[in-house]
Design a protein around this motif. Sequence first.
Motif, PDB file in Angstrom:
ATOM      1  N   GLU A 145     -13.487  57.797  -2.585  1.00 27.39           N
ATOM      2  CA  GLU A 145     -12.291  58.555  -3.071  1.00 27.39           C
ATOM      3  C   GLU A 145     -11.513  58.123  -1.049  1.00 27.39           C
ATOM      4  O   GLU A 145     -10.967  57.727   0.130  1.00 27.39           O
ATOM      5  CB  GLU A 145     -11.771  59.746  -2.974  1.00 27.39           C
ATOM      6  CG  GLU A 145     -11.645  59.583  -4.371  1.00 27.39           C
ATOM      7  CD  GLU A 145     -11.511  61.337  -5.090  1.00 27.39           C
ATOM      8  OE1 GLU A 145     -12.212  61.759  -4.288  1.00 27.39           O
ATOM      9  OE2 GLU A 145     -11.233  61.172  -6.394  1.00 27.39           O
ATOM     10  N   ALA A 146     -12.937  57.723   0.026  1.00 28.12           N
ATOM     11  CA  ALA A 146     -12.324  58.150   1.308  1.00 28.12           C
ATOM     12  C   ALA A 146     -12.805  56.563   1.644  1.00 28.12           C
ATOM     13  O   ALA A 146     -12.739  56.232   2.517  1.00 28.12           O
ATOM     14  CB  ALA A 146     -13.867  58.395   1.556  1.00 28.12           C
ATOM     15  N   GLY A 147     -13.101  56.019   1.356  1.00 32.89           N
ATOM     16  CA  GLY A 147     -12.660  54.072   0.737  1.00 32.89           C
ATOM     17  C   GLY A 147     -13.719  53.435   0.668  1.00 32.89           C
ATOM     18  O   GLY A 147     -14.007  52.571   1.250  1.00 32.89           O
ATOM     19  N   ALA A 148     -15.199  54.010   0.468  1.00 34.43           N
ATOM     20  CA  ALA A 148     -16.043  53.015   0.076  1.00 34.43           C
ATOM     21  C   ALA A 148     -16.186  52.553  -0.514  1.00 34.43           C
ATOM     22  O   ALA A 148     -15.936  52.338  -1.561  1.00 34.43           O
ATOM     23  CB  ALA A 148     -17.450  53.960  -0.455  1.00 34.43           C
ATOM     24  N   TRP A 149     -16.881  50.758  -0.341  1.00 34.49           N
ATOM     25  CA  TRP A 149     -16.445  49.571  -0.575  1.00 34.49           C
ATOM     26  C   TRP A 149     -18.036  49.885  -1.875  1.00 34.49           C
ATOM     27  O   TRP A 149     -17.335  49.572  -3.278  1.00 34.49           O
ATOM     28  CB  TRP A 149     -17.134  48.548  -0.308  1.00 34.49           C
ATOM     29  CG  TRP A 149     -16.794  47.506  -0.646  1.00 34.49           C
ATOM     30  CD1 TRP A 149     -18.211  46.473  -2.098  1.00 34.49           C
ATOM     31  CD2 TRP A 149     -15.763  46.597  -0.891  1.00 34.49           C
ATOM     32  NE1 TRP A 149     -17.698  45.228  -1.506  1.00 34.49           N
ATOM     33  CE2 TRP A 149     -16.436  44.989  -1.697  1.00 34.49           C
ATOM     34  CE3 TRP A 149     -14.859  46.354  -0.431  1.00 34.49           C
ATOM     35  CZ2 TRP A 149     -15.089  43.803  -1.476  1.00 34.49           C
ATOM     36  CZ3 TRP A 149     -13.738  45.394  -0.808  1.00 34.49           C
ATOM     37  CH2 TRP A 149     -13.879  43.859  -1.047  1.00 34.49           C
ATOM     38  N   ALA A 150     -18.734  50.514  -2.156  1.00 32.42           N
ATOM     39  CA  ALA A 150     -20.097  50.807  -3.224  1.00 32.42           C
ATOM     40  C   ALA A 150     -20.851  52.154  -2.407  1.00 32.42           C
ATOM     41  O   ALA A 150     -20.617  52.165  -1.275  1.00 32.42           O
ATOM     42  CB  ALA A 150     -20.668  49.184  -3.421  1.00 32.42           C
ATOM     43  N   VAL A 151     -21.680  52.739  -3.564  1.00 32.06           N
ATOM     44  CA  VAL A 151     -22.057  53.943  -2.773  1.00 32.06           C
ATOM     45  C   VAL A 151     -23.633  53.470  -3.594  1.00 32.06           C
ATOM     46  O   VAL A 151     -23.766  53.534  -4.736  1.00 32.06           O
ATOM     47  CB  VAL A 151     -21.757  54.993  -3.944  1.00 32.06           C
ATOM     48  CG1 VAL A 151     -22.334  56.141  -3.398  1.00 32.06           C
ATOM     49  CG2 VAL A 151     -20.151  55.143  -3.341  1.00 32.06           C
ATOM     50  N   VAL A 152     -24.571  54.086  -2.498  1.00 30.51           N
ATOM     51  CA  VAL A 152     -25.922  54.119  -2.705  1.00 30.51           C
ATOM     52  C   VAL A 152     -26.409  55.275  -2.896  1.00 30.51           C
ATOM     53  O   VAL A 152     -25.825  56.354  -2.330  1.00 30.51           O
ATOM     54  CB  VAL A 152     -26.852  53.263  -1.874  1.00 30.51           C
ATOM     55  CG1 VAL A 152     -27.998  53.288  -1.746  1.00 30.51           C
ATOM     56  CG2 VAL A 152     -26.253  51.455  -0.485  1.00 30.51           C
ATOM     57  N   VAL A 153     -27.138  55.247  -4.322  1.00 26.77           N
ATOM     58  CA  VAL A 153     -27.685  56.544  -4.578  1.00 26.77           C
ATOM     59  C   VAL A 153     -29.447  56.164  -4.652  1.00 26.77           C
ATOM     60  O   VAL A 153     -30.094  55.376  -5.250  1.00 26.77           O
ATOM     61  CB  VAL A 153     -27.390  57.636  -5.735  1.00 26.77           C
ATOM     62  CG1 VAL A 153     -28.183  58.704  -6.385  1.00 26.77           C
ATOM     63  CG2 VAL A 153     -25.792  57.228  -5.721  1.00 26.77           C
ATOM     64  N   GLY A 154     -30.617  57.090  -4.080  1.00 25.31           N
ATOM     65  CA  GLY A 154     -31.412  56.623  -3.718  1.00 25.31           C
ATOM     66  C   GLY A 154     -32.051  58.275  -5.018  1.00 25.31           C
ATOM     67  O   GLY A 154     -32.190  58.133  -6.271  1.00 25.31           O
TER      68      GLY A 154
END
Length: 227
Positions: free
Chosen positions: A200-209
Amino acid sequence: MSSSVIEQLKGALIVSCQAYVGEPMRHPETMAQIARAAELGGAGAIRCQGLADIAAIKGRVEVPVIGLWKEGHEGVYITPTLRHAMACVSAGADIVAIDATDRPRPDGRTFAQTVADLRSCCDTLVMADCATLDDIRRAAAAGADLVSTTLSHGVAAIDCTAADGPDLELLRAACREFPAMPVVCEGRVHSPQDAREAREAGAWAVVVGTAITHPTSITSWFVEGMR
């Protein structure tokens, strides 16, 4: 090919599959199995560390592989030299993640020189791992294909109120200044709500590790929560 991979990552969850020396899961085959499991769960890409892991995971998944090579624990240690970056490409990485800070690098190159020299010999995409808005500016000027908040830990060069979560302030600032640049949110994304807020803040993609692939940490969260 390059633009298609970038477009493929839009709106995607990127799962970081990493384990380190001395940890029970530190084996390329184990990382490849975890990566495949993440792919089956809907991961749009895998981020991984080390040449053996990159090669093993590339042979197991069909989604893009973001490769890096960590060496050391201080200063520039995420793909610190051109040699490291070239080796990641040779191991099978579709995208190479490189520290984009202005700290000294072991081979004396700047981030921009590393990107230029890598592009002169390899057909690859570059993800710039950043800590501050200045790093993101540097990465954009150098022609990075994606920028990421990987190295921001609540001490970015702008106010950050999310010390225990992803650096959404840095993310928003980068998206405002570079609306055409794919900005990836990485770091302290510990819940689906964190991931949703990053998008929602604009991230193209999100990384979760850690929250997906590091059972020792996940277990410790539950243990701490029960105290």
